[in-house]
Write a protein that holds these residues in place. Structure first.
Motif, PDB file in Angstrom:
ATOM      1  N   THR A  19      28.363  22.541  39.818  1.00 28.21           N
ATOM      2  CA  THR A  19      28.853  21.554  40.781  1.00 28.21           C
ATOM      3  C   THR A  19      27.744  21.153  41.742  1.00 28.21           C
ATOM      4  N   LEU A  20      26.991  22.147  42.225  1.00 27.78           N
ATOM      5  CA  LEU A  20      25.871  21.848  43.113  1.00 27.78           C
ATOM      6  C   LEU A  20      24.828  20.987  42.407  1.00 27.78           C
ATOM      7  N   ARG A  21      24.562  21.310  41.150  1.00 30.95           N
ATOM      8  CA  ARG A  21      23.590  20.535  40.391  1.00 30.95           C
ATOM      9  C   ARG A  21      24.029  19.071  40.288  1.00 30.95           C
ATOM     10  N   GLU A  22      25.283  18.855  39.966  1.00 25.44           N
ATOM     11  CA  GLU A  22      25.773  17.488  39.798  1.00 25.44           C
ATOM     12  C   GLU A  22      25.765  16.733  41.125  1.00 25.44           C
ATOM     13  N   ASP A  23      26.191  17.399  42.192  1.00 23.84           N
ATOM     14  CA  ASP A  23      26.206  16.737  43.492  1.00 23.84           C
ATOM     15  C   ASP A  23      24.793  16.444  43.992  1.00 23.84           C
ATOM     16  N   LEU A  24      23.864  17.366  43.768  1.00 19.73           N
ATOM     17  CA  LEU A  24      22.499  17.145  44.218  1.00 19.73           C
ATOM     18  C   LEU A  24      21.853  16.023  43.399  1.00 19.73           C
ATOM     19  N   ALA A  25      22.099  16.015  42.091  1.00 15.27           N
ATOM     20  CA  ALA A  25      21.577  14.926  41.260  1.00 15.27           C
ATOM     21  C   ALA A  25      22.145  13.590  41.713  1.00 15.27           C
ATOM     22  N   ALA A  26      23.420  13.588  42.074  1.00 17.00           N
ATOM     23  CA  ALA A  26      24.043  12.358  42.569  1.00 17.00           C
ATOM     24  C   ALA A  26      23.379  11.897  43.858  1.00 17.00           C
ATOM     25  N   ALA A  27      23.055  12.836  44.741  1.00 18.06           N
ATOM     26  CA  ALA A  27      22.420  12.491  46.015  1.00 18.06           C
ATOM     27  C   ALA A  27      21.070  11.804  45.790  1.00 18.06           C
ATOM     28  N   PHE A  28      20.314  12.262  44.804  1.00 15.93           N
ATOM     29  CA  PHE A  28      19.039  11.609  44.496  1.00 15.93           C
ATOM     30  C   PHE A  28      19.263  10.167  44.053  1.00 15.93           C
ATOM     31  N   ARG A  29      20.226   9.969  43.151  1.00 12.05           N
ATOM     32  CA  ARG A  29      20.498   8.617  42.646  1.00 12.05           C
ATOM     33  C   ARG A  29      20.955   7.707  43.793  1.00 12.05           C
ATOM     34  N   MET A  30      21.812   8.237  44.673  1.00 10.21           N
ATOM     35  CA  MET A  30      22.308   7.455  45.806  1.00 10.21           C
ATOM     36  C   MET A  30      21.178   7.085  46.761  1.00 10.21           C
ATOM     37  N   ALA A  31      20.248   8.007  46.960  1.00  9.97           N
ATOM     38  CA  ALA A  31      19.138   7.746  47.868  1.00  9.97           C
ATOM     39  C   ALA A  31      18.335   6.531  47.414  1.00  9.97           C
ATOM     40  N   VAL A  32      18.198   6.374  46.105  1.00 13.23           N
ATOM     41  CA  VAL A  32      17.491   5.213  45.575  1.00 13.23           C
ATOM     42  C   VAL A  32      18.244   3.941  45.918  1.00 13.23           C
ATOM     43  N   LYS A  33      19.559   3.973  45.753  1.00 10.33           N
ATOM     44  CA  LYS A  33      20.372   2.796  46.041  1.00 10.33           C
ATOM     45  C   LYS A  33      20.260   2.366  47.502  1.00 10.33           C
ATOM     46  N   PHE A  34      20.070   3.335  48.400  1.00  8.25           N
ATOM     47  CA  PHE A  34      19.963   3.017  49.826  1.00  8.25           C
ATOM     48  C   PHE A  34      18.516   2.791  50.270  1.00  8.25           C
ATOM     49  N   GLY A  35      17.573   2.930  49.341  1.00  8.87           N
ATOM     50  CA  GLY A  35      16.178   2.675  49.671  1.00  8.87           C
ATOM     51  C   GLY A  35      15.509   3.768  50.469  1.00  8.87           C
ATOM     52  N   TRP A  36      15.953   5.014  50.281  1.00 13.22           N
ATOM     53  CA  TRP A  36      15.386   6.131  51.037  1.00 13.22           C
ATOM     54  C   TRP A  36      14.301   6.866  50.265  1.00 13.22           C
ATOM     55  N   ASN A  37      14.151   6.564  48.971  1.00 19.56           N
ATOM     56  CA  ASN A  37      13.147   7.276  48.170  1.00 19.56           C
ATOM     57  C   ASN A  37      11.768   6.682  48.419  1.00 19.56           C
ATOM     58  N   GLU A  38      10.744   7.439  48.039  1.00 13.28           N
ATOM     59  CA  GLU A  38       9.364   7.000  48.243  1.00 13.28           C
ATOM     60  C   GLU A  38       8.515   7.471  47.069  1.00 13.28           C
ATOM     61  N   SER A  39       8.162   6.522  46.163  1.00 15.48           N
ATOM     62  CA  SER A  39       7.407   6.855  44.969  1.00 15.48           C
ATOM     63  C   SER A  39       8.101   8.016  44.240  1.00 15.48           C
ATOM     64  N   VAL A  40       7.364   9.070  43.884  1.00 13.24           N
ATOM     65  CA  VAL A  40       7.964  10.221  43.215  1.00 13.24           C
ATOM     66  C   VAL A  40       7.893  11.453  44.121  1.00 13.24           C
ATOM     67  N   GLY A  41       7.829  11.210  45.426  1.00 13.14           N
ATOM     68  CA  GLY A  41       7.774  12.308  46.383  1.00 13.14           C
ATOM     69  C   GLY A  41       9.107  12.553  47.051  1.00 13.14           C
ATOM     70  N   ASN A  42       9.099  13.419  48.056  1.00 13.63           N
ATOM     71  CA  ASN A  42      10.249  13.831  48.859  1.00 13.63           C
ATOM     72  C   ASN A  42      11.190  14.729  48.057  1.00 13.63           C
ATOM     73  N   HIS A  43      11.984  15.535  48.786  1.00 14.57           N
ATOM     74  CA  HIS A  43      12.744  16.584  48.113  1.00 14.57           C
ATOM     75  C   HIS A  43      14.070  16.869  48.796  1.00 14.57           C
ATOM     76  N   PHE A  44      15.075  17.165  47.966  1.00 13.71           N
ATOM     77  CA  PHE A  44      16.382  17.628  48.423  1.00 13.71           C
ATOM     78  C   PHE A  44      16.606  19.001  47.784  1.00 13.71           C
ATOM     79  N   SER A  45      17.263  19.901  48.516  1.00 18.53           N
ATOM     80  CA  SER A  45      17.532  21.232  47.970  1.00 18.53           C
ATOM     81  C   SER A  45      18.907  21.722  48.409  1.00 18.53           C
ATOM     82  N   ALA A  46      19.441  22.682  47.655  1.00 14.85           N
ATOM     83  CA  ALA A  46      20.743  23.262  47.970  1.00 14.85           C
ATOM     84  C   ALA A  46      20.755  24.728  47.566  1.00 14.85           C
ATOM     85  N   ALA A  47      21.208  25.596  48.471  1.00 17.25           N
ATOM     86  CA  ALA A  47      21.247  27.034  48.211  1.00 17.25           C
ATOM     87  C   ALA A  47      22.348  27.378  47.216  1.00 17.25           C
TER      88      ALA A  47
END
Length: 255
Positions: A19-47
């Protein structure tokens, strides 16, 4: 690419990790839609583990738009040997996320990125989030500021300073750098980032007018921030909606 532990797929721990994997993967995809990503850098993590030391994070130099649940690395914040492996994460990511997850188990989720408005705010001599409307006041008393920028965050001391400055706050403005968001859940972290980026945009536009800001008193700002409490469920509803949209357009994020 993912580093996994041998846990039966039917176990609660395995289901929780998926579940964490799916939600975190979703967060990455959403970040692109909102224009928050930068090239292939930056990172999200979940314990994943209770103590926070085992955590999921995106692999080195993978574009947010391509990240799938199975791509995420499962790392141990106490095992520096990972940096010698072929699947070593980005050094700056290990520095920030590894240190925070090792030292602050309450920060279950950590987003670090350079979204345009928050990053522009971080470049100001005074990057304080001034309470001038509902969204800016939402963060009153909830933002830590680190003005000790020392270049690329890839040294142990830099990681410790960032982790200590963040403390128990959900937002860390990293001077001359960007922003980090800490939360208990991925949906909560995403909502913090969503509103903080909007709030930063409002504040910057207000600054751009050159007119004096109508800054709330501390009492009014604190009252307004507290009034956001009953709306905490908005974050889950918003994230669920965005996942439904992804399920229609980019369902492979769950793979």
């Amino acid at each position: 690419m993912s580093l996994t532990i041998d846990i039966p797929l039917s176990s609660p721990q395995s289901r929780n990790e998926q579940t964490l994997r799916e939600d975190l993967a979703a967060a990455f995809r959403m970040a692109v839609k909102f224009g928050w990503n930068e090239s292939v850098g930056n990172h999200f993590s979940a314990a994943v583990s209770d103590d926070g030391s085992k955590f999921l994070m995106n692999p080195k130099w993978r574009h947010f738009s391509e990240i799938k649940a199975s791509d995420l690395l499962l790392l141990d914040a106490n095992d520096d040997s990972v940096m010698e492996s072929e699947e070593a994460p980005d050094p700056s990511a290990w520095c920030i996320h590894g240190t925070v997850h090792r030292t602050n188990p309450k920060a279950r989720v950590l987003f670090h990125c350079h979204p345009p408005n928050a990053t522009a705010l971080a470049t100001l001599q005074d990057p304080t989030m001034k309470p001038i409307d509902l969204n800016t006041a939402r963060f009153f008393g909830k933002v830590a500021i680190d003005l000790g920028f020392g270049g690329m965050a890839d040294e142990a001391e830099e990681g410790r300073r960032i982790a200590e400055t963040l403390g128990d706050k959900p937002v860390l403005i990293m001077g001359n750098h960007g922003v980090s968001i800490a939360a208990q859940t991925i949906a909560e972290a995403f909502e913090h980032l969503y509103f903080f980026e909007r709030a930063a945009g409002t504040l910057l536009k207000a600054y751009a007018t050159g007119q004096p800001l109508a800054i709330m008193s501390d009492n009014l700002a604190a009252k307004t921030a507290a009034e956001w409490g009953p709306y905490v469920g908005m974050g889950d509803a918003h994230f669920d909606f965005l996942k439904r949209d992804l399920d229609r357009t980019e369902p492979d994020y769950r793979d």
